[in-house]
Design an enzyme around this catalytic site. Structure first.
Site, short mmCIF file in Angstrom:
data_model
loop_
_atom_site.label_atom_id
_atom_site.label_comp_id
_atom_site.label_asym_id
_atom_site.label_seq_id
_atom_site.Cartn_x
_atom_site.Cartn_y
_atom_site.Cartn_z
N HIS A 46 11.22 0.49 7.45
CA HIS A 46 12.17 -0.28 8.25
C HIS A 46 13.03 -1.19 7.38
O HIS A 46 14.19 -1.46 7.69
CB HIS A 46 11.42 -1.10 9.29
N ILE A 51 0.83 -1.20 0.00
CA ILE A 51 0.00 0.00 0.00
C ILE A 51 0.87 1.25 0.00
O ILE A 51 0.65 2.18 -0.78
CB ILE A 51 -0.94 0.02 1.22
N LYS A 80 -10.83 -5.30 9.63
CA LYS A 80 -10.69 -6.25 10.74
C LYS A 80 -10.70 -5.54 12.10
O LYS A 80 -10.75 -6.19 13.14
CB LYS A 80 -9.42 -7.08 10.56
#
Length: 606
Positions: free
Chosen positions: A308, A287, A403
């Site tokens: 990261h 994304i 979710k």
């Protein structure tokens, strides 16, 4: 043939036709005409020059006659008519009479012979372009502008591996007609019959205006024939020159979502991004990287790629920099869990807008590693949000998930808690904090599509957790567009949700992928593995207490989130490292479900 040779040949042929037509007319009508030899000579010379003049004016010598059509025939008609009319004026002036019958026969012969000389090139070329033995017999679905465009391209291309032999179209007015000598053999319910009768080896869907729902139906009918099915490029891509008409593409699973893709309101987004500094966390992810690709279209002054993983950040940097030399693109290898580093990065770049896409998102993995979910999804979000507030950022957009609604998993619960942090920050900060909820993103890392594809390539089985499991789906570009749109229309404190149509059964998605891969569903086994820890049979986009029924923007809803005191969240952050995985799992679910009384105690102190 060179242009000069071609021009010389056409002039020679036309000169012979001019002289032949007028002398033949005189010979044919000599019993009834009093036309004198001097008049014949003058008329032939006048017609010779007038024809070549109007042939030049109407560019009869510059047209590619192997592609001749009605337009070219019209040019011949006008040029010949004007040249004969000019001759009539000359006869009237020179001989005080017009030899009308002779001119009429001359005009007819002239058009007939000029037309025949030109269209013979087209006939010769069409004979050369008859289907070769190695070309695949092709059925075109759609006999409108798109289908005709595809058919013409395939017929005119000597290198094409495909040759159209039939059309299918649902328009009643086109049934049993022929277009470019290709018959329309029925409606879409006749696809299988036509494929068998015409020995079709390839199918092309050529209806650019076809809705996603109708495309799904047409593709399903084509898939039953077991013949490879492709789709023509979009009209926009053809007109912009990105692709040619002949560059067909395979039908993608994104084409079968059953709804139209979400578009952007570019003016509002451009107002927020053009000439500004923009920072994206998780910029190397599925994304985050697509968000970056969309952002650069709006010409920011600087784009900061923060992530990261050095390899993924390097990849997106190397992709964007060569294409956008006018934009300063900088990278920051940093972990959102590192609070000091987040404040340092924000102070260094002072971005106007932040898109926070860094997160752990894999449900089963986070069930087994709840501490890592807390550190990345909760603490990481808190660090970036507070650093944004400190740096005076204008807008902060957090990427969340469906979710997070009534969560049953650690991943969903931590994302819900992250939403609470963002909502609370909006109440105390001048920065506009918003969240954007996605469904499942097709093709993103860890999604079912790449997994299914690998399983199909290996010959199966394709593993589906439960035959009744359904999910909302969207494409990576759609997800990224929603992120940008949310930042543009945000007032602060909202949770934005994309209207993703009806949920899709995972087993139906698996069957479509099997068909798209060239197999029948019966050839690849589908194995049901059972619901994994933390998973639900179905997902929700908004909870009952969050619903605003009206769309605030086409295809976008705004959810209202009940007020919450974040004291218990900060307490969780202080204590989570001392909890067992099971204790931590229960705690985050309690917080996400508002089962902790102090959540609603607005007098509590952070």
């Amino acid at each position: 043939m060179s242009y000069k040779k071609r021009l010389g040949l056409l002039v020679l042929v036309d000169s012979l036709i001019v002289l032949l037509s007028i002398y033949f007319s005189y010979w044919l009508l000599i019993p009834t005409t009093q036309m004198v030899p001097t008049a014949i000579l003058v008329s032939s010379i006048a017609l010779f020059f007038s024809h070549h003049l109007f042939a030049h004016v109407f560019k009869l010598y510059k047209k590619v006659w192997s592609y001749a059509s009605i337009q070219e025939l019209s040019a011949i008609f006008v040029a010949v008519t004007l040249s004969v009319a000019t001759l009539a004026v000359i006869q009237l002036v020179g001989f005080q009479t017009i030899y009308m019958r002779t001119l009429l026969v001359t005009w007819m012969l002239h058009i007939l012979l000029i037309g025949a000389s030109r269209f013979s090139w087209r006939v010769y070329r069409d004979q050369k372009l008859k289907p070769k033995l190695d070309q695949k017999r092709t059925l075109i679905i759609g006999a409108g502008n798109g289908g005709t465009l595809v058919a013409r391209q395939l017929v005119n291309s000597e290198k094409s591996e495909l040759y159209p032999v039939a059309f299918i179209d649902d328009d009643p007015s086109k049934q049993f007609l022929e277009i470019m000598n290709i018959p329309v053999l029925g409606r879409s319910d006749k696809i299988q019959q036509v494929v068998q009768e015409k020995e079709i080896e390839h199918i092309i869907i050529a209806i650019p205006s076809l809705s996603k729902e109708d495309l799904n139906e047409v593709f399903t009918a084509c898939a039953e024939t077991e013949v490879r099915t492709q789709i023509m490029p979009s009209v926009e891509d053809i007109m912009s020159g990105k692709v040619s008409v002949s560059e067909m593409r395979d039908v993608q699973v994104e084409d079968l979502l059953g709804r139209e893709p979400v578009e952007l309101e570019t003016d509002k987004i451009g107002d927020k991004l053009t000439g500004e500094t923009v920072l994206v966390t998780g910029a190397g992810g599925s994304i985050g990287s697509e968000v970056c690709r969309q952002i650069v279209k709006f010409k920011p002054k600087k784009l900061v790629l923060l992530g990261h993983g050095e390899n993924s950040i390097y990849d997106i940097e190397m992709e964007l920099k060569p294409k956008h030399l006018d934009i300063l693109i900088e990278t920051e290898i940093a972990d959102v869990q590192d609070r000091k580093r987040m404040f340092s990065v924000m102070d260094k770049h002072r971005p106007r807008v932040i898109y926070h896409a860094a997160a752990h998102k894999h449900v089963p993995l986070m069930e087994r590693n709840p501490h890592e979910a807390i550190k990345n999804n909760v603490m990481g979000t808190k660090n970036v949000a507070e650093a944004a507030d400190e740096a005076g950022v204008y807008a902060f957009v957090m990427v969340s998930t469906d979710k997070a609604v009534n969560p049953t998993s650690v991943m969903g619960a931590t994302k819900r808690i992250a939403e609470m942090i963002v909502q609370d920050m909006n109440m105390v900060s001048k920065t506009k904090f918003v969240a954007v909820r996605f469904g499942n993103v097709l093709g993103s890392r860890g999604s079912v599509i790449p997994l299914f594809k690998k399983q199909i390539e290996a010959g199966g089985p394709v593993t589906v957790t439960d035959p009744e499991m359904t999910r909302y789906f969207m494409t990576i570009p759609e997800a990224s567009r929603l992120v940008l749109q949310a930042g543009a229309i945000a007032d602060g404190g909202e949770t934005f949700v994309l209207d993703m149509g009806e949920p899709v059964k995972i087993v139906d998605l698996a069957k479509n992928l099997i068909r798209l891969s060239g197999f029948k569903p019966e050839e690849i086994d589908i194995k049901y593995s059972g619901i994994r820890p933390g998973e639900k049979l179905f997902e929700e986009l908004l909870g009952e207490d969050e619903v605003h029924k009206e769309q605030i923007y086409p295809m976008i809803y705004r959810g209202k989130t009940p007020p919450v005191n974040v004291h218990v969240i900060y307490q969780l952050i202080d204590e989570f490292q001392y909890m067992t995985p099971e204790e931590l799992r229960g705690r985050v679910l309690d917080i996400a479900w508002f089962r902790v009384k102090s959540l609603m105690n607005l007098s509590a102190v952070k």
